[in-house]
Design a protein around this motif. Structure first.
Motif, PDB file in Angstrom:
ATOM      1  N   GLY A 101       0.805  -1.204   0.000  1.00 50.40           N
ATOM      2  CA  GLY A 101       0.000   0.000   0.000  1.00 50.40           C
ATOM      3  C   GLY A 101       0.843   1.261   0.000  1.00 50.40           C
ATOM      4  N   VAL A 102       2.076   1.170   0.528  1.00 47.07           N
ATOM      5  CA  VAL A 102       2.979   2.324   0.491  1.00 47.07           C
ATOM      6  C   VAL A 102       3.334   2.664  -0.947  1.00 47.07           C
ATOM      7  CG1 VAL A 102       5.229   3.207   1.200  1.00 47.07           C
ATOM      8  CG2 VAL A 102       3.880   1.822   2.787  1.00 47.07           C
ATOM      9  N   ALA A 103       3.602   1.638  -1.743  1.00 46.18           N
ATOM     10  CA  ALA A 103       3.885   1.872  -3.167  1.00 46.18           C
ATOM     11  C   ALA A 103       2.675   2.474  -3.861  1.00 46.18           C
ATOM     12  CB  ALA A 103       4.290   0.565  -3.841  1.00 46.18           C
ATOM     13  N   ASP A 104       1.497   1.954  -3.551  1.00 48.07           N
ATOM     14  CA  ASP A 104       0.272   2.479  -4.164  1.00 48.07           C
ATOM     15  C   ASP A 104       0.067   3.946  -3.801  1.00 48.07           C
ATOM     16  OD1 ASP A 104      -0.099  -0.063  -5.125  1.00 48.07           O
ATOM     17  OD2 ASP A 104      -1.757  -0.559  -3.785  1.00 48.07           O
ATOM     18  N   ALA A 105       0.278   4.283  -2.533  1.00 49.84           N
ATOM     19  CA  ALA A 105       0.100   5.667  -2.092  1.00 49.84           C
ATOM     20  C   ALA A 105       1.110   6.587  -2.767  1.00 49.84           C
ATOM     21  CB  ALA A 105       0.237   5.751  -0.571  1.00 49.84           C
ATOM     22  N   THR A 106       2.344   6.114  -2.903  1.00 50.54           N
ATOM     23  CA  THR A 106       3.381   6.913  -3.556  1.00 50.54           C
ATOM     24  C   THR A 106       3.024   7.179  -5.013  1.00 50.54           C
ATOM     25  OG1 THR A 106       5.017   5.864  -2.102  1.00 50.54           O
ATOM     26  CG2 THR A 106       5.854   7.090  -3.999  1.00 50.54           C
ATOM     27  N   VAL A 107       2.553   6.140  -5.693  1.00 48.13           N
ATOM     28  CA  VAL A 107       2.162   6.294  -7.094  1.00 48.13           C
ATOM     29  C   VAL A 107       0.984   7.256  -7.227  1.00 48.13           C
ATOM     30  CG1 VAL A 107       1.160   5.092  -9.082  1.00 48.13           C
ATOM     31  CG2 VAL A 107       3.058   4.060  -7.812  1.00 48.13           C
ATOM     32  N   ALA A 108       0.023   7.147  -6.331  1.00 51.89           N
ATOM     33  CA  ALA A 108      -1.135   8.039  -6.395  1.00 51.89           C
ATOM     34  C   ALA A 108      -0.709   9.497  -6.257  1.00 51.89           C
ATOM     35  CB  ALA A 108      -2.130   7.673  -5.295  1.00 51.89           C
ATOM     36  N   LEU A 109       0.219   9.766  -5.364  1.00 49.58           N
ATOM     37  CA  LEU A 109       0.712  11.136  -5.179  1.00 49.58           C
ATOM     38  C   LEU A 109       1.501  11.599  -6.396  1.00 49.58           C
ATOM     39  CD1 LEU A 109       1.734  10.694  -1.463  1.00 49.58           C
ATOM     40  CD2 LEU A 109      -0.054  12.234  -2.291  1.00 49.58           C
ATOM     41  N   TYR A 110       2.282  10.708  -6.963  1.00 50.17           N
ATOM     42  CA  TYR A 110       3.020  11.022  -8.203  1.00 50.17           C
ATOM     43  C   TYR A 110       2.043  11.400  -9.313  1.00 50.17           C
ATOM     44  CZ  TYR A 110       5.331   9.874 -12.643  1.00 50.17           C
ATOM     45  OH  TYR A 110       5.786   9.891 -13.942  1.00 50.17           O
ATOM     46  N   LYS A 111       0.974  10.641  -9.451  1.00 53.07           N
ATOM     47  CA  LYS A 111       0.007  10.894 -10.517  1.00 53.07           C
ATOM     48  C   LYS A 111      -0.781  12.182 -10.277  1.00 53.07           C
ATOM     49  CE  LYS A 111      -0.621   6.164 -12.200  1.00 53.07           C
ATOM     50  NZ  LYS A 111      -1.590   5.076 -12.480  1.00 53.07           N
ATOM     51  N   GLN A 112      -0.833  12.612  -9.017  1.00 49.45           N
ATOM     52  CA  GLN A 112      -1.483  13.883  -8.692  1.00 49.45           C
ATOM     53  C   GLN A 112      -0.556  15.076  -8.923  1.00 49.45           C
ATOM     54  OE1 GLN A 112      -2.989  13.646  -4.638  1.00 49.45           O
ATOM     55  NE2 GLN A 112      -3.780  11.590  -5.020  1.00 49.45           N
ATOM     56  N   GLY A 113       0.669  14.801  -9.364  1.00 47.46           N
ATOM     57  CA  GLY A 113       1.623  15.865  -9.627  1.00 47.46           C
ATOM     58  C   GLY A 113       2.344  16.369  -8.399  1.00 47.46           C
ATOM     59  N   MET A 114       2.364  15.549  -7.343  1.00 46.72           N
ATOM     60  CA  MET A 114       2.993  15.976  -6.102  1.00 46.72           C
ATOM     61  C   MET A 114       4.503  15.765  -6.083  1.00 46.72           C
ATOM     62  SD  MET A 114       0.711  17.373  -4.332  1.00 46.72           S
ATOM     63  CE  MET A 114      -1.029  17.592  -4.669  1.00 46.72           C
ATOM     64  N   ALA A 115       5.042  15.027  -7.052  1.00 48.56           N
ATOM     65  CA  ALA A 115       6.491  14.835  -7.170  1.00 48.56           C
ATOM     66  C   ALA A 115       6.797  14.323  -8.570  1.00 48.56           C
ATOM     67  CB  ALA A 115       7.015  13.862  -6.124  1.00 48.56           C
ATOM     68  N   PRO A 116       7.870  14.805  -9.182  1.00 48.12           N
ATOM     69  CA  PRO A 116       8.224  14.345 -10.527  1.00 48.12           C
ATOM     70  C   PRO A 116       9.045  13.064 -10.537  1.00 48.12           C
ATOM     71  CG  PRO A 116       9.724  16.077  -9.854  1.00 48.12           C
ATOM     72  CD  PRO A 116       8.727  15.923  -8.741  1.00 48.12           C
ATOM     73  N   LEU A 117       9.491  12.663  -9.371  1.00 47.69           N
ATOM     74  CA  LEU A 117      10.405  11.525  -9.262  1.00 47.69           C
ATOM     75  C   LEU A 117      10.063  10.728  -8.006  1.00 47.69           C
ATOM     76  CD1 LEU A 117      13.087  10.070 -10.184  1.00 47.69           C
ATOM     77  CD2 LEU A 117      14.282  11.655  -8.632  1.00 47.69           C
ATOM     78  N   ILE A 118      10.177   9.403  -8.114  1.00 49.46           N
ATOM     79  CA  ILE A 118       9.942   8.502  -6.981  1.00 49.46           C
ATOM     80  C   ILE A 118      11.235   7.772  -6.647  1.00 49.46           C
ATOM     81  CG2 ILE A 118       8.800   6.372  -6.246  1.00 49.46           C
ATOM     82  CD1 ILE A 118       6.414   7.184  -8.003  1.00 49.46           C
ATOM     83  N   VAL A 119      11.546   7.670  -5.354  1.00 50.43           N
ATOM     84  CA  VAL A 119      12.599   6.782  -4.881  1.00 50.43           C
ATOM     85  C   VAL A 119      11.960   5.770  -3.946  1.00 50.43           C
ATOM     86  CG1 VAL A 119      14.752   6.530  -3.605  1.00 50.43           C
ATOM     87  CG2 VAL A 119      14.384   8.556  -5.031  1.00 50.43           C
ATOM     88  N   PHE A 120      12.128   4.489  -4.239  1.00 53.76           N
ATOM     89  CA  PHE A 120      11.708   3.433  -3.330  1.00 53.76           C
ATOM     90  C   PHE A 120      12.956   2.916  -2.620  1.00 53.76           C
ATOM     91  CE2 PHE A 120       8.096   2.791  -6.443  1.00 53.76           C
ATOM     92  CZ  PHE A 120       7.136   3.330  -5.589  1.00 53.76           C
ATOM     93  N   THR A 121      12.869   2.760  -1.308  1.00 48.01           N
ATOM     94  CA  THR A 121      14.031   2.363  -0.516  1.00 48.01           C
ATOM     95  C   THR A 121      13.696   1.207   0.410  1.00 48.01           C
ATOM     96  OG1 THR A 121      15.526   3.071   1.264  1.00 48.01           O
ATOM     97  CG2 THR A 121      13.480   4.315   1.024  1.00 48.01           C
ATOM     98  N   GLY A 122      14.567   0.189   0.430  1.00 45.72           N
ATOM     99  CA  GLY A 122      14.380  -0.917   1.343  1.00 45.72           C
ATOM    100  C   GLY A 122      14.935  -2.221   0.806  1.00 45.72           C
ATOM    101  N   ALA A 123      15.602  -2.959   1.677  1.00 44.39           N
ATOM    102  CA  ALA A 123      16.107  -4.294   1.345  1.00 44.39           C
ATOM    103  C   ALA A 123      15.032  -5.310   1.738  1.00 44.39           C
ATOM    104  CB  ALA A 123      17.424  -4.542   2.080  1.00 44.39           C
ATOM    105  N   THR A 124      15.380  -6.292   2.526  1.00 44.76           N
ATOM    106  CA  THR A 124      14.406  -7.236   3.054  1.00 44.76           C
ATOM    107  C   THR A 124      14.555  -7.292   4.573  1.00 44.76           C
ATOM    108  OG1 THR A 124      15.941  -9.087   2.806  1.00 44.76           O
ATOM    109  CG2 THR A 124      14.396  -8.697   1.003  1.00 44.76           C
ATOM    110  N   SER A 125      13.553  -7.837   5.223  1.00 47.09           N
ATOM    111  CA  SER A 125      13.586  -8.026   6.673  1.00 47.09           C
ATOM    112  C   SER A 125      12.977  -9.384   6.976  1.00 47.09           C
ATOM    113  CB  SER A 125      12.788  -6.922   7.371  1.00 47.09           C
ATOM    114  OG  SER A 125      11.401  -7.110   7.149  1.00 47.09           O
ATOM    115  N   ARG A 126      12.929  -9.720   8.226  1.00 52.47           N
ATOM    116  CA  ARG A 126      12.347 -11.012   8.603  1.00 52.47           C
ATOM    117  C   ARG A 126      10.875 -11.101   8.220  1.00 52.47           C
ATOM    118  NH1 ARG A 126       9.806 -10.082  13.681  1.00 52.47           N
ATOM    119  NH2 ARG A 126      10.393  -8.078  14.611  1.00 52.47           N
ATOM    120  N   THR A 127      10.198  -9.961   8.109  1.00 50.81           N
ATOM    121  CA  THR A 127       8.781  -9.982   7.771  1.00 50.81           C
ATOM    122  C   THR A 127       8.521  -9.877   6.272  1.00 50.81           C
ATOM    123  OG1 THR A 127       8.640  -7.595   8.147  1.00 50.81           O
ATOM    124  CG2 THR A 127       8.063  -9.031   9.982  1.00 50.81           C
ATOM    125  N   THR A 128       9.547  -9.582   5.490  1.00 54.18           N
ATOM    126  CA  THR A 128       9.324  -9.410   4.052  1.00 54.18           C
ATOM    127  C   THR A 128      10.120 -10.370   3.178  1.00 54.18           C
ATOM    128  OG1 THR A 128      11.063  -7.703   3.864  1.00 54.18           O
ATOM    129  CG2 THR A 128       8.815  -6.950   4.348  1.00 54.18           C
TER     130      THR A 128
END
Length: 228
Positions: free
Chosen positions: A38-65
């Protein structure tokens, strides 16, 4: 079974964890890796609303992912964004971060290495991680303005999406504890916690919602992952 008092206390924490910022256009949107697409979805929605021209996704893996996102949280977020129609040229991936501090540090360094000027960041997280992420970012990237954002939803809606009310309450408690102990350890700026929030947190601890509490020693707690 979650008691009425525990649910009421969880609502208090849920509301406090969100920064309630008015979203505005920023230099870049940063989606913080976690188990929640859902974090990715929210980021994309904001991008499509023109709130940022560029997206950075950050994160490796954890015990839960590790099992559900074996290639890394940021990589899976990118795949989700591409599915939702974001051009690949507008997505950057930071695949090494294993905690919130590294999310901020490594993203800052990635953008600097790419000579991308950043004056403001739209910081996108899970709803109950907004305040924690903001406090960490303010500590580690003080010359940038941060606007916090997440998927607009109620606590009940989030519990329904996760399917485990006890786990969600555990995560709310764990996130609040970190807000209280991490500033003294140098990991984030201090943010005052109202007495009513502290009282709700303490009642939830007494009722056993403690599986996501961080170790209290500095050396142990720093390895805690953003996914909580």
């Amino acid at each position: 079974m979650i008691s009425a008092q525990a649910w009421s206390d969880a609502e208090v924490l849920w509301d406090f964890h969100q920064m309630h910022h008015a979203v505005r256009p920023c230099s870049v949107a940063v989606g913080l890796g976690s188990h929640d697409l859902g974090v990715a979805d929210a980021t994309v929605a904001l991008y499509k609303q023109g709130m940022a021209p560029l997206i950075v996704f950050t994160g490796a893996t954890s015990r839960t992912t590790l099992s559900r996102m074996p290639h890394g949280e940021a990589v899976h977020y990118r795949e989700r964004a591409l599915e939702l129609g974001v051009p690949s040229v507008d997505i950057m991936v930071e695949p090494r971060a294993r905690n919130t501090g590294e999310n901020i540090q490594f993203t800052r360094d990635l953008l600097a290495e790419a000579s991308i000027e950043v004056s403001s960041v739209l910081l996108v997280s899970k709803p109950y991680e907004e305040r924690r992420a903001y406090a960490t970012a303010r500590k580690l990237w003080p010359d940038v303005d941060f606007v916090s954002a997440s998927t607009p939803m109620t606590l009940q809606e989030y519990v329904d999406s996760i399917g485990d009310a006890h786990l969600v309450l555990d995560m709310l408690v764990g996130a609040l504890q970190r807000l209280m102990i991490y500033p003294a350890q140098g990991f984030m700026v201090s943010m005052p916690v109202p007495d009513a929030v502290t009282a709700a947190y303490e009642r939830l601890c007494v009722q056993g919602f403690t599986s996501r509490l961080a170790p209290t020693s500095k050396s142990e707690s720093r390895v805690d992952n953003v996914t909580g």
